[in-house]
Structures are given as C-alpha cells and as structure tokens.
Design an enzyme around this catalytic site. Structure first.
Site, PDB file in Angstrom:
ATOM      1  CG  ASP A 149      28.835 -44.241 -13.743  1.00  0.00           C
ATOM      2  OD1 ASP A 149      27.905 -44.976 -14.293  1.00  0.00           O
ATOM      3  OD2 ASP A 149      28.981 -44.251 -12.714  1.00  0.00           O
TER       4      ASP A 149
ATOM      5  CB  SER B  73      35.817 -27.748  -8.099  1.00  0.00           C
ATOM      6  OG  SER B  73      34.606 -27.914  -8.077  1.00  0.00           O
TER       7      SER B  73
HETATM    8  P1  ADP Z   1      27.745 -39.161  -8.446  1.00  0.00           P
HETATM    9  O1  ADP Z   1      28.922 -39.516  -9.310  1.00  0.00           O
HETATM   10  O2  ADP Z   1      26.459 -40.381  -8.400  1.00  0.00           O
HETATM   11  O3  ADP Z   1      27.495 -37.830  -8.406  1.00  0.00           O
HETATM   12  P2  ADP Z   1      29.788 -39.821  -6.433  1.00  0.00           P
HETATM   13  O4  ADP Z   1      29.545 -40.002  -5.054  1.00  0.00           O
HETATM   14  O5  ADP Z   1      30.346 -41.040  -7.280  1.00  0.00           O
HETATM   15  O6  ADP Z   1      28.338 -39.470  -6.819  1.00  0.00           O
HETATM   16  O7  ADP Z   1      30.636 -38.566  -6.899  1.00  0.00           O
HETATM   17  C1  ADP Z   1      30.285 -37.357  -6.168  1.00  0.00           C
HETATM   18  C2  ADP Z   1      31.779 -36.917  -5.538  1.00  0.00           C
HETATM   19  O8  ADP Z   1      32.462 -36.287  -7.133  1.00  0.00           O
HETATM   20  C3  ADP Z   1      31.634 -35.572  -4.803  1.00  0.00           C
HETATM   21  O9  ADP Z   1      31.492 -35.944  -3.401  1.00  0.00           O
HETATM   22  C4  ADP Z   1      32.925 -34.786  -4.986  1.00  0.00           C
HETATM   23  O10 ADP Z   1      33.921 -35.461  -4.253  1.00  0.00           O
HETATM   24  C5  ADP Z   1      33.213 -35.286  -6.612  1.00  0.00           C
HETATM   25  N1  ADP Z   1      32.741 -34.020  -7.527  1.00  0.00           N
HETATM   26  C6  ADP Z   1      31.981 -34.261  -8.787  1.00  0.00           C
HETATM   27  N2  ADP Z   1      31.493 -33.229  -9.304  1.00  0.00           N
HETATM   28  C7  ADP Z   1      32.383 -32.161  -8.566  1.00  0.00           C
HETATM   29  C8  ADP Z   1      32.606 -30.752  -8.944  1.00  0.00           C
HETATM   30  N3  ADP Z   1      32.066 -30.316 -10.011  1.00  0.00           N
HETATM   31  N4  ADP Z   1      33.809 -30.165  -8.129  1.00  0.00           N
HETATM   32  C9  ADP Z   1      34.463 -31.059  -7.103  1.00  0.00           C
HETATM   33  N5  ADP Z   1      33.875 -32.090  -6.727  1.00  0.00           N
HETATM   34  C10 ADP Z   1      33.264 -32.869  -7.536  1.00  0.00           C
HETATM   35 MG    MG Z   2      29.931 -41.394  -9.190  1.00  0.00          MG
END
Ligand code: ADP
Ligand code: MG
Length: 387
Positions: free
Chosen positions: A166, A61
C-alpha cells in the site's frame, strides 16, 4: 471555517497529495516477499503543512471529525494515540525512530479516498504526511524509503501488520502505469497501462462492508505463511516456484497447503499479467483477475458473500474479469470491462445487490494516477525522488 489559517493561525508552507490504490493482481503476496501490481487512484489524501518550532504536532482532518488534536512529538508512544490521529502521528514517530530529528508541524488533512474500502486510505494518509515531512525538514529520503517509514508507522505504532504494497503504491506509482513491485527487495518497474486506448475501463466496486474478522484473520494468515516457509526451509514463500508445488505441498500440514498454493500461483499470475501489459494485450488481464479471485475465495478464503456477489454479477453481465482487491472480508472488487459497457455493468451489479437485499455498492472507475507529490509550494512536480 476550517481553513488552515483558521485552524492553526498562520498560512501553510505547502501542500502535498498522496493517492489511494487498487491492486490489479498480487494479493497477500507482499508479506511473502512476492510480486504485486497496483495502480494509484486519482483519489488522494491532501496535507497542508507548516513546521512548528515548539515540538507540537497539531492535526486536523476533514474526515476525522472533531477539533485539532495536539500531541507532543517527543512524547509519541506506540498504541497511545487514539483514533485516526494515530496514523499521522505514527509517521512522525517512525521518522524519529529511524534517526531523523524532525520536530512538530501544523497539519490540515482532507481526503477523497473512500475509508475502510480496501483502497488504502490509511496509506494515503501516512504517505502524504511522510512526503510533507520529507520536504519540510529537508530529509532527502527516496520514495521507497518513505514507504518503509510509513509501513513501520502502521505496523509498530498503529498496530496493523500490513505488508509494504500500500505504501509503495501510494509513494511510487506514476500516472498511466501500474507498479510492478518485487516486495523482496522493493525493486520496481513502471508498466504502462492505457485502458482507454484499449477500449477498456476498470470498475472499482466498493461493497461498503468490512467484516469484523478482517484484522485477526490477516495476522493469522500471515503467520500461517511464515510457518509454511519455515517448515519448507525457505526465507519466504516467494522462493517457491509453481513447479516446486507438487513436491512442497505434501511436506506441509493440510491447513497450510491452500495458503501456499495461493501465494505461489498468485505470484505467477502477476508475472503473466505483466507480460500481457508489456505486449499491450490488456483484455488478457481479465481471466487472470478471475482466476485470482477463485484462488482468494477457495484457497486463501478471504472472500465473503458481498465480494463474491460483485465478482459473479460483473462476470455474468459481460466483464472480462473481476476479483476482490485488498485484504478481503469485504472492501472492494475490481472489474475489467469494455469502456462502452461500464455504465451498464455498474448498473447491473447494483441491481444484483438490490436483489440480494444488500446495501448497494459505491462504484467508480479507476485510471492509473500519480503517486505522492507536492501540489502547492516551491514546485508542482514530484518532490520525492523515484529512488
Ligand atoms: P483502508 O486503508 O482500506 O481505507 P484502513 O482500516 O486501513 O482502511 O484505514 C482506515 C482508517 O484510516 C480510518 O478508520 C481512519 O482512522 C484512517 N483515515 C484514513 N483517511 C483518513 C482521513 N482523511 N482522516 C482521518 N483518518 C483517516
Ligand atoms: Mg489500510
């Protein structure tokens, strides 16, 4: 340097996208079997993907940092994949748990959904993997089925007790519409919302704070709602109408009453909001948003200084309505504003954060965008059927 071919040694079979979301109204209602009204954001998580015949899942990622993570699909175990890779791995695990004999894949992920901002970057990540696997492995699952897989992945593998909103938003939203979702049976209706035509804009104000109590508090609130429903002899708080409240509240311990009041009034706010959208009276959403915020702040108690400040600052300088969106304790606020006023109101909200000596928010405008879809490969259209 980090192209799919450089990471994985061959070309992808296709590319998919799944969006983040903002919820217009209907907060903390999904796990109570209630109503929500999200729109998908133009910001997406994209996945380039190729099947692997050897049972390996190779993940990279752009936002995750670090080299390719390599996992063996057959060995995936809840709680044992550290860091961000748990989210995509969780989806593969959940598909197999549901009886789909899917194998490995090479994945390259890249997202412009702000992470940890209450805009569901996690659901975007899960849903893009679910959509890619659905196509690559010919599963033929509907969008709601894939949303359920993604939710189970986050609940049981990552360990976050989120509701279904979501993932349903990321999978099922359509461009130009809000998704009026009944979380009890996952029936939904696309409700057209043309902000530009109404001379309006929707600001998304990311406060850039996430307070530590968020995870534990969410689970506790959810448990409180389930306890209240059980005490009232109901399958879920959704079954309670606003007119039932005066009789129901005295039957509950005092600490549960405000929770129930929020859920019941919030469900009613979603229905009122949809009625306004159906008649094209978008400005009437404003007071509903503001009332929803008061309920989250005073009854559900999931607001915080930064989200309250963003709401108050936006209202003070002319927003039609504003509320925190997402689980709370930080994250983002939405504000419905007259389109010509959007830049001025955004600047005034930023100035209010400066005056309060807080980190300035990130502010973007949201337009209702398309749900999960294939963007490169055999077709440019949606590949998951609307179910
Ligand atoms: P939200 O869903 O509101 O953005 P969350 O805490 O539920 O917050 O999710 C965020 C987490 O999702 C990040 O800390 C990471 O672990 C993961 N994440 C989201 N998008 C990516 C991405 N593009 N690459 C890697 N991890 C991601
Ligand atoms: Mg989330």
């Amino acid at each position: 340097m980090n192209s799919f071919t450089e990471l994985h040694g061959h070309a992808p079979e296709g590319e998919w996208a799944a969006p983040g979301r903002v919820n217009l109204i209907g907060e903390h209602t999904d796990y109570n079997g209630g109503f929500v009204l999200p729109i998908a954001l133009p910001q997406t998580c994209r996945a380039q993907a190729r099947r692997r015949p050897d049972g390996l899942l190779r993940l990279w990622s752009a936002q995750g940092g670090g080299p390719v993570t390599e996992l063996r699909v057959a060995d995936l175990t809840p709680g044992e994949v550290p860091g961000w890779a748990a989210y995509p791995a969780a989806v593969v695990w959940a598909l197999r748990e549901a009886g789909y004999e899917v194998g490995g894949a090479d994945l390259r992920l890249e997202s412009d959904v702000p992470s940890g901002a209450g805009l569901s970057s996690s659901a975007a990540l899960e849903c893009v993997v679910a959509a890619a696997y659905n196509d690559l492995y010919g599963l033929g699952l509907s969008a709601p089925d894939l949303a359920l897989i993604a939710q189970r992945a986050e609940n049981a593998f990552v360990g976050v007790p989120c509701g279904i909103m979501d993932q349903m938003a990321s999978m099922c939203c359509r461009e130009g519409s809000a998704l009026f979702l009944d979380s009890r049976d996952l029936t939904s209706r696309q409700v057209p919302i043309d902000l530009a035509d109404a001379g309006l804009a929707l600001l998304v104000i990311d406060t850039r704070v996430k307070h530590d109590l968020a995870d534990g508090a969410y689970a506790a609130l959810r448990a409180g709602c389930e306890r209240a429903a059980a005490l009232l002899g109901l399958p879920a708080l959704r079954s309670l109408a606003p007119s039932d409240l005066p009789a129901a509240l005295p039957r509950l311990p005092e600490d549960l009453r405000p929770l129930v009041r929020h859920v019941v009034t919030e469900n009613a706010r979603v229905e009122t909001a949809v009625a306004h959208l159906d008649t094209g009276d978008l400005t009437a959403l404003g007071p509903i948003l503001t009332a929803g915020h008061a309920s989250l702040r005073d009854d559900y108690r999931v607001s915080c200084r930064e989200t309250d400040l963003a709401v108050e600052a936006a209202l003070a300088v002319g927003a039609h309505g504003a509320r925190m969106t997402g689980g709370g304790f930080g994250g983002s606020v939405i504000a419905l504003v007259a389109a010509p006023e959007a830049a001025r109101i955004a600047a005034e909200v930023t100035a209010a954060f400066h005056r309060a000596a807080l980190t300035p928010p990130h502010i973007l405008t949201a337009t209702p965008a398309e749900g999960a879809r294939r963007i490169v490969g055999s077709t440019k259209s949606r590949v998951v059927n609307a179910g």
